[in-house]
Design a protein around this motif. Structure first.
Motif, PDB file in Angstrom:
ATOM      1  N   TYR A 128       0.812  -1.231   0.000  1.00  0.00           N
ATOM      2  CA  TYR A 128       0.000   0.000   0.000  1.00  0.00           C
ATOM      3  C   TYR A 128       0.842   1.277   0.000  1.00  0.00           C
ATOM      4  CZ  TYR A 128      -3.688  -3.298   0.937  1.00  0.00           C
ATOM      5  OH  TYR A 128      -4.546  -4.352   0.825  1.00  0.00           O
ATOM      6  N   ARG A 131      -1.048   4.433  -0.291  1.00  0.00           N
ATOM      7  CA  ARG A 131      -2.082   4.736   0.711  1.00  0.00           C
ATOM      8  C   ARG A 131      -1.476   5.298   2.000  1.00  0.00           C
ATOM      9  NH1 ARG A 131      -4.905   4.800  -3.024  1.00  0.00           N
ATOM     10  NH2 ARG A 131      -6.410   3.210  -3.670  1.00  0.00           N
ATOM     11  N   SER A 147      -3.753  10.148   5.480  1.00  0.00           N
ATOM     12  CA  SER A 147      -3.474   8.742   5.794  1.00  0.00           C
ATOM     13  C   SER A 147      -3.171   8.616   7.284  1.00  0.00           C
ATOM     14  CB  SER A 147      -2.268   8.239   4.992  1.00  0.00           C
ATOM     15  OG  SER A 147      -1.988   6.901   5.373  1.00  0.00           O
ATOM     16  N   SER A 182      -8.349  -9.237   8.111  1.00  0.00           N
ATOM     17  CA  SER A 182      -9.711  -9.205   8.671  1.00  0.00           C
ATOM     18  C   SER A 182      -9.899 -10.287   9.740  1.00  0.00           C
ATOM     19  CB  SER A 182     -10.742  -9.366   7.554  1.00  0.00           C
ATOM     20  OG  SER A 182     -10.550 -10.618   6.957  1.00  0.00           O
ATOM     21  N   ASN A 207      -2.543   0.935  12.342  1.00  0.00           N
ATOM     22  CA  ASN A 207      -3.106   1.857  11.358  1.00  0.00           C
ATOM     23  C   ASN A 207      -3.012   1.279   9.945  1.00  0.00           C
ATOM     24  OD1 ASN A 207      -3.865   3.789  13.197  1.00  0.00           O
ATOM     25  ND2 ASN A 207      -1.928   4.869  13.132  1.00  0.00           N
ATOM     26  N   GLY A 210      -5.661  -1.141   9.361  1.00  0.00           N
ATOM     27  CA  GLY A 210      -6.916  -0.428   9.065  1.00  0.00           C
ATOM     28  C   GLY A 210      -6.990  -0.044   7.592  1.00  0.00           C
ATOM     29  N   VAL A 211      -5.874   0.422   7.036  1.00  0.00           N
ATOM     30  CA  VAL A 211      -5.835   0.791   5.611  1.00  0.00           C
ATOM     31  C   VAL A 211      -6.094  -0.447   4.752  1.00  0.00           C
ATOM     32  CG1 VAL A 211      -4.291   1.556   3.748  1.00  0.00           C
ATOM     33  CG2 VAL A 211      -4.289   2.776   5.955  1.00  0.00           C
ATOM     34  N   ARG A 213      -7.566  -3.168   5.462  1.00  0.00           N
ATOM     35  CA  ARG A 213      -8.925  -3.724   5.603  1.00  0.00           C
ATOM     36  C   ARG A 213      -9.925  -3.065   4.668  1.00  0.00           C
ATOM     37  NH1 ARG A 213      -9.305  -4.448  12.140  1.00  0.00           N
ATOM     38  NH2 ARG A 213      -8.638  -6.627  12.174  1.00  0.00           N
ATOM     39  N   THR A 214      -9.649  -1.817   4.287  1.00  0.00           N
ATOM     40  CA  THR A 214     -10.603  -1.141   3.399  1.00  0.00           C
ATOM     41  C   THR A 214     -10.463  -1.627   1.951  1.00  0.00           C
ATOM     42  OG1 THR A 214      -9.093   0.671   2.885  1.00  0.00           O
ATOM     43  CG2 THR A 214     -10.522   0.967   4.803  1.00  0.00           C
ATOM     44  N   GLU A 215      -9.356  -2.289   1.674  1.00  0.00           N
ATOM     45  CA  GLU A 215      -9.077  -2.695   0.281  1.00  0.00           C
ATOM     46  C   GLU A 215      -8.159  -3.924   0.342  1.00  0.00           C
ATOM     47  OE1 GLU A 215      -6.919  -0.342  -3.418  1.00  0.00           O
ATOM     48  OE2 GLU A 215      -6.994   0.560  -1.453  1.00  0.00           O
ATOM     49  N   PRO A 216      -8.651  -5.057   0.853  1.00  0.00           N
ATOM     50  CA  PRO A 216      -7.751  -6.193   1.133  1.00  0.00           C
ATOM     51  C   PRO A 216      -6.988  -6.664  -0.108  1.00  0.00           C
ATOM     52  CG  PRO A 216      -9.936  -6.583   2.037  1.00  0.00           C
ATOM     53  CD  PRO A 216     -10.044  -5.367   1.163  1.00  0.00           C
TER      54      PRO A 216
END
Ligand SMILES: C[S@@+](CC[C@H](N)C(=O)[O-])C[C@H]1O[C@@H](n2cnc3c(N)ncnc32)[C@H](O)[C@@H]1O
Length: 323
Positions: A128, A131, A147, A182, A207, A210-211, A213-216
């Motif tokens: 990521y 991100r 971010s 997840s 953190n 968390g990032v 998890r929004t876009e595995p």
């Protein structure tokens, strides 16, 4: 004479934990001097006797890993069956998103957009780079606005700091044991792999989870050399497939590293390695003589051409002079 396992725990205490984790230094040093606990650890296969694995397993099971060696020892012996099973079931798979700070300058200079493929991805948190936000040398924060992950990195030499983030249109990875962001037990394990006093790293990990998890990411289970051709072939048309890895090849025997390197030469796509010295001989051979070589630094390379020496958690980036 000290047993091999005792020497391993002593080495971990004196060279890895010292200066980074006083509790791990104390506990690993205690195990090194404890024939009773060493005999339990020695019941495990050689690759499962790692100090980091024992200490993470005790933490995972909520055992005491603070200042008191006697308390750690008593708890570990009493709960040995559970500790042993955890050490057999789980692996040292520390996932460090901070490494994106050293990968970023290379990624940003490749033809965009990118299809990122990470081998030895753990939970995929290094997939990521677009991100996260970055702060090089304490300067202005750059990268993804808002971010929750801000990566600090100290640079030396002519680092080509990027002006914009790479454009990532696809992220995939392979691991012998992919961890799932997840899945609470997998995340708890990742947390236990961060050493107790490293609060900043723990916050960063949480953190980054968390990032992700929004876009595995798409992670496949398997061996890196056996799967890399299929992963590269699966990258979407119109994107540059980029293979990357950090802190992975040291886990492979030399012949498997050589086989993977040969596969990568054959695939001929951009291949970014960020690994300890000694694991990619073709990279080591091309390193310029380094007056004060620090054995703990990694070498960042693009298609086996060394570019920089990096802090193992991405905390520093020393760009090498162009030959
Ligand atoms: C120390 S972790 C590094 C994770 C990640 N690359 C990072 O930098 O945060 C090494 C990972 O490599 C994986 N691994 C080791 N040997 C492998 C192999 N032959 N094929 C695929 N993955 C492997 C391990 O399971 C582990 O998740």
């Amino acid at each position: 004479m000290a047993s091999e396992t005792s020497a391993r725990y002593l080495r971990f205490a004196a060279t890895e934990a010292r200066g980074h984790s006083p509790s791990y230094e104390r506990l690993a040093g205690g195990v090194a001097d404890d024939p009773g606990l060493l005999s339990l650890v020695d019941q495990l296969p050689g690759e499962r006797r790692q100090p980091n694995l024992l200490l993470a397993a005790v933490r995972f099971l909520n055992g005491p890993v603070g200042d008191d060696y006697a308390a750690f020892r008593a708890w570990t012996v009493t709960h040995w069956t559970r500790v042993r099973n955890t050490m057999l079931e789980r692996r040292t798979q520390t996932n460090e998103p901070g490494r994106c700070a050293v990968l970023l300058p290379v990624l940003a200079r490749l033809p965009q957009p990118l299809a990122l493929i990470e081998v030895g991805a753990s939970a995929g948190l290094c997939l990521y780079p677009d991100r996260y936000a970055y702060r090089y040398d304490g300067g202005a924060v750059f990268g993804e606005a808002d971010s929750p992950v801000v990566l600090d990195c100290v640079t030396t030499g002519p680092v080509p700091l990027p002006e914009r983030l790479p454009e990532v249109v696809w992220r995939a990875g392979v691991d012998l044991n992919p961890l799932d962001v997840s899945e609470p037990q997998d995340v708890h394990w990742l947390e236990c792999l961060v050493w107790p006093e490293q609060h900043e790293r723990l916050a960063r990990l949480r953190n980054a989870v968390g990032v992700a998890r929004t876009e595995p990411p798409t992670l496949v289970r398997g061996d890196l050399d056996a799967t890399i051709r299929d992963l590269v072939a699966a990258a979407p048309a119109g994107a540059t497939p980029v293979v990357l890895h950090s802190a992975v090849l040291a886990y492979l025997p030399p012949e498997k590293r050589a086989s993977f390197a040969a596969t990568m030469r054959d695939l001929a796509c951009p291949w970014i390695s960020n690994e300890a010295p000694g694991v990619l001989p073709a990279v080591d051979r091309r390193l310029p003589p380094l007056p004060e070589a620090d054995g703990l630094l990694f070498t960042l390379a693009l298609n086996e051409r060394p570019l920089a020496r990096t802090g193992p958690h991405g905390q520093s980036l020393e760009w090498l002079p162009t030959p």
